[in-house]
Enzyme design. Structure first.
Site, mmCIF file in Angstrom:
data_model
loop_
_atom_site.group_PDB
_atom_site.id
_atom_site.type_symbol
_atom_site.label_atom_id
_atom_site.label_comp_id
_atom_site.label_asym_id
_atom_site.label_seq_id
_atom_site.Cartn_x
_atom_site.Cartn_y
_atom_site.Cartn_z
ATOM 1 N N ARG A 103 0.815 -1.220 0.000
ATOM 2 C CA ARG A 103 0.000 0.000 0.000
ATOM 3 C C ARG A 103 0.845 1.264 0.000
ATOM 4 N NH1 ARG A 103 -4.661 -2.172 4.138
ATOM 5 N NH2 ARG A 103 -5.976 -3.065 2.520
ATOM 6 N N GLY B 197 -13.448 -4.071 -0.170
ATOM 7 C CA GLY B 197 -14.830 -3.611 0.012
ATOM 8 C C GLY B 197 -15.221 -2.534 -0.989
ATOM 9 N N LYS C 235 -20.858 -17.714 -0.080
ATOM 10 C CA LYS C 235 -22.302 -17.535 0.098
ATOM 11 C C LYS C 235 -22.943 -16.731 -1.017
ATOM 12 C CE LYS C 235 -22.345 -17.646 5.121
ATOM 13 N NZ LYS C 235 -22.421 -16.812 6.325
ATOM 14 N N GLY D 242 -10.466 -9.295 -2.026
ATOM 15 C CA GLY D 242 -9.953 -10.307 -1.088
ATOM 16 C C GLY D 242 -9.324 -11.541 -1.682
HETATM 17 P P1 AMP Z 1 -15.920 -15.278 0.183
HETATM 18 O O1 AMP Z 1 -15.278 -14.777 1.445
HETATM 19 O O2 AMP Z 1 -17.393 -15.336 0.231
HETATM 20 O O3 AMP Z 1 -15.364 -14.607 -1.061
HETATM 21 O O4 AMP Z 1 -15.494 -16.782 0.080
HETATM 22 C C1 AMP Z 1 -14.156 -17.193 0.004
HETATM 23 C C2 AMP Z 1 -14.006 -18.463 0.772
HETATM 24 O O5 AMP Z 1 -14.888 -19.442 0.231
HETATM 25 C C3 AMP Z 1 -12.619 -19.051 0.685
HETATM 26 O O6 AMP Z 1 -12.037 -19.026 1.960
HETATM 27 C C4 AMP Z 1 -12.854 -20.473 0.203
HETATM 28 O O7 AMP Z 1 -12.100 -21.432 0.923
HETATM 29 C C5 AMP Z 1 -14.327 -20.691 0.467
HETATM 30 N N1 AMP Z 1 -14.892 -21.693 -0.406
HETATM 31 C C6 AMP Z 1 -14.884 -21.712 -1.753
HETATM 32 N N2 AMP Z 1 -15.433 -22.842 -2.221
HETATM 33 C C7 AMP Z 1 -15.803 -23.561 -1.156
HETATM 34 C C8 AMP Z 1 -16.423 -24.835 -0.980
HETATM 35 N N3 AMP Z 1 -16.770 -25.570 -2.032
HETATM 36 N N4 AMP Z 1 -16.675 -25.244 0.279
HETATM 37 C C9 AMP Z 1 -16.325 -24.485 1.338
HETATM 38 N N5 AMP Z 1 -15.724 -23.292 1.249
HETATM 39 C C10 AMP Z 1 -15.466 -22.838 0.020
#
Ligand code: AMP
Length: 418
Positions: free
Chosen positions: A34, A399, A220, A376
């Site tokens: 940064r 973000g 999610k 991220g």
């Molecule tokens: P997010 O923070 O919503 O962008 O999600 C990223 C996280 O989702 C990462 O830490 C991944 O390990 C997790 N992730 C991705 N695919 C899967 C999966 N099939 N099962 C569990 N966790 C997952």
């Protein structure tokens, strides 16, 4: 006004940067990305014969605390900038005013952490947990009032304002947005980093070269829904991947074993499928998965179709069939936006899909596509697999980037542009 056009000779510039760098227990900087990202802006001002007053936050202090002092990074900023940077122990007040006023062309002053003041964020602090609604409202009103004074004091230190902190552009804070009101349009501008971020976002939100493919992964559906909704009005292909896939297969009555699933979002998944169809968007879900009998890197693995994952098994990454489909769609694209891994990429045995997506994006980029990676985990993924310089742009704002692709006008951008 653009920073390129502006001649800073004899001017004092207040530059809002994002020097919120990680520090170890001995206050050594563990990643100075940064700081380096803001150097082109700071160096241009100094080279023009201007002086800089650098403002930043560090961490999330709720009061003045030494561990959040920007003094810890002063020596490194001086080294990177190639000048002896001075320090003001308080971002406003007599010392800051005197030191800013005494700056000569080519000199730099780093202000103490802006967030030592509640006025920076404009949120009340120190409220009792059992404070009544009236007390909360009064405290909020008071801090908003004193925020005006605080902002005015920051603005009065300088002749012009440069915002180079994309990471906080989604916050309407004193130094990131409100301060811009104290400078006329010829004396406020984006720094180089912020300008690059704004251009990159414009290429995926406005000046789109088609076909446009967005790859959204992660855990999610619910946390990405605003982005998905906005993208459904813009993209040609939408690849939804990562754990959220299983909610879609469950919604269609498939067996997803013990894969992650948001049981209360099955209707939402069906609505997204219907909306994609209505908008003529090619919604691409993975068809197969690499599955595991436990959530661990050394678990037993196998492959399965996504509607037929055995009980006790977890979908951990996309399978070979999906890798092939994704790559075909990505390589035929002219604009690509990527956020979120295809699987649990932190575990080596389930990182293949994410790596394949990075590879396909790199290939499409080499063939002339514009690719933006951000938010991220996908940034961590391109860095981990060594693809950061093979995509068009890797965003520095987590973000902020996500809010921009939700279609929101970010306060830090609006304050300069509008
Ligand atoms: P997010 O923070 O919503 O962008 O999600 C990223 C996280 O989702 C990462 O830490 C991944 O390990 C997790 N992730 C991705 N695919 C899967 C999966 N099939 N099962 C569990 N966790 C997952």
């Amino acid at each position: 006004m653009t920073i390129e056009q502006f001649n800073f000779s004899g001017k004092k510039a207040f530059v809002r940067v994002d020097f919120n760098v990680p520090l170890d227990a001995d206050f050594n900087i563990t990643d100075d990305t940064r700081i380096r990202a803001a150097l082109p802006t700071l160096k241009k001002i100094l080279a023009d014969g201007g002086s800089v007053i650098i403002g930043s936050h560090l961490g999330r202090p709720k009061k003045v605390e030494d561990k959040f002092s920007l003094r810890h990074i002063l020596a490194h900023v001086s080294e990177c900038l190639g000048v002896e940077v001075q320090f003001a122990n308080d971002c406003v007040g007599a010392e800051a005013v005197e030191k800013a006023a005494a700056l000569k062309p080519g000199e730099a002053l780093l202000l103490e952490n802006l967030r030592f003041y509640a006025e920076e964020e404009g949120k009340p602090r120190g409220l009792a947990e059992d404070a009544s609604d009236e007390e909360k409202a009064a405290a909020k009103k008071a801090v908003k009032e004193s925020q005006k004074e605080f902002t005015k004091k920051l603005a009065s230190l300088a002749d012009c304002y440069v915002n180079d902190a994309f990471g906080t552009a989604h916050r309407a804070h004193a130094s990131t947005a409100l301060i811009a009101a104290y400078f006329d349009k010829d004396n406020k501008m984006f720094g180089y980093l912020m300008g690059k971020e704004v251009n990159a976002v414009a290429k995926v939100m406005q000046d789109i070269n088609r076909p446009f493919t967005a790859i959204m992964g992660g855990s999610k559906v619910s946390s990405k829904i605003d982005i998905i909704e906005n993208l459904l009005g813009k993209v040609d292909n939408l690849i939804l991947t990562g754990a959220m896939t299983y909610t879609f297969f469950k919604a269609e009555g498939g067996n997803i074993g013990n894969s992650l699933c948001e049981e209360d979002k099955l209707d939402l998944a069906r609505e997204i499928v219907a909306k994609a169809k209505a908008n003529g968007v090619n919604l691409v879900l993975s068809s197969d998965s690499k599955i595991a009998d436990a959530f661990a890197n050394d678990a037993k693995t196998d492959y399965a179709q996504n509607d037929n994952i055995p009980t006790g098994w977890i979908g951990m990454d996309i399978g070979p069939e999906s890798i092939k489909t994704y790559a075909e769609v990505i390589k035929a694209s002219k604009t690509i936006l990527w956020n979120g891994p295809t699987g649990v990429f932190e575990m080596d045995n389930f990182s293949e899909g994410t790596r394949a997506v990075a590879e396909a994006i790199a290939e499409a980029t080499a063939a002339g596509a514009f690719s933006l990676v951000g938010g991220g985990d996908s940034v961590a993924a391109v860095n981990k697999f060594g693809f950061a310089d093979k995509v068009s742009y890797v965003s520095t704002g987590g973000g902020a980037l996500l809010e921009a692709i939700e279609g929101k006008k970010l306060p830090g951008i609006a304050a300069i542009e509008d």
